[in-house]
Design a protein around this motif. Structure first.
Motif, mmCIF file in Angstrom:
data_model
loop_
_atom_site.group_PDB
_atom_site.id
_atom_site.type_symbol
_atom_site.label_atom_id
_atom_site.label_comp_id
_atom_site.label_asym_id
_atom_site.label_seq_id
_atom_site.Cartn_x
_atom_site.Cartn_y
_atom_site.Cartn_z
ATOM 1 N N ILE A 1 0.851 -1.189 0.000
ATOM 2 C CA ILE A 1 0.000 0.000 0.000
ATOM 3 C C ILE A 1 0.887 1.240 0.000
ATOM 4 C CG2 ILE A 1 -1.807 1.272 1.199
ATOM 5 C CD1 ILE A 1 -2.612 -1.405 2.515
ATOM 6 N N THR B 1 -1.709 1.040 -4.864
ATOM 7 C CA THR B 1 -1.503 -0.201 -4.130
ATOM 8 C C THR B 1 -1.202 -1.296 -5.148
ATOM 9 O OG1 THR B 1 -2.923 0.444 -2.307
ATOM 10 C CG2 THR B 1 -2.604 -1.913 -2.641
ATOM 11 N N THR C 1 -4.777 3.713 -4.377
ATOM 12 C CA THR C 1 -4.913 3.458 -2.938
ATOM 13 C C THR C 1 -6.277 3.879 -2.396
ATOM 14 O OG1 THR C 1 -2.543 3.431 -2.571
ATOM 15 C CG2 THR C 1 -3.911 3.956 -0.668
ATOM 16 N N SER D 1 2.638 -1.123 4.279
ATOM 17 C CA SER D 1 1.847 0.075 4.036
ATOM 18 C C SER D 1 2.565 1.308 4.558
ATOM 19 C CB SER D 1 0.493 -0.054 4.749
ATOM 20 O OG SER D 1 -0.257 1.134 4.619
#
Length: 72
Positions: free
Chosen positions: A7, A12, A33, A60
């Motif tokens: 992410i 992503t 994202t 992430s």
């Protein structure tokens, strides 16, 4: 297969990798994202062709997107 999810701030990336190693990844994809809630069905669809998921690896840089990805 292991679902791999990265992410980022704007996009992503995701894909599947064999459990034994990461020399090859399968069905790589990318979504914006802000659409992270859609990742679950995309990974499920990809895994149908390559066998059941045995794990998930997630990284992430967007703390607010992480719980959405986990529940998707």
């Amino acid at each position: 297969m292991i679902a791999c999810i990265d992410i980022g701030n704007t996009h992503t990336h995701f894909g599947l990798a064999p459990e034994g190693g990461l020399s090859v990844s399968l069905d790589q994809g990318e979504i914006p994202t802000p659409a992270i809630g859609q990742i679950g069905p995309l990974i499920e669809q990809a895994s149908r062709s390559h066998g059941p998921l045995t794990g998930i690896a997630l990284c992430s840089v967007v703390p607010t997107a992480t719980p959405i990805a986990v529940t998707a």
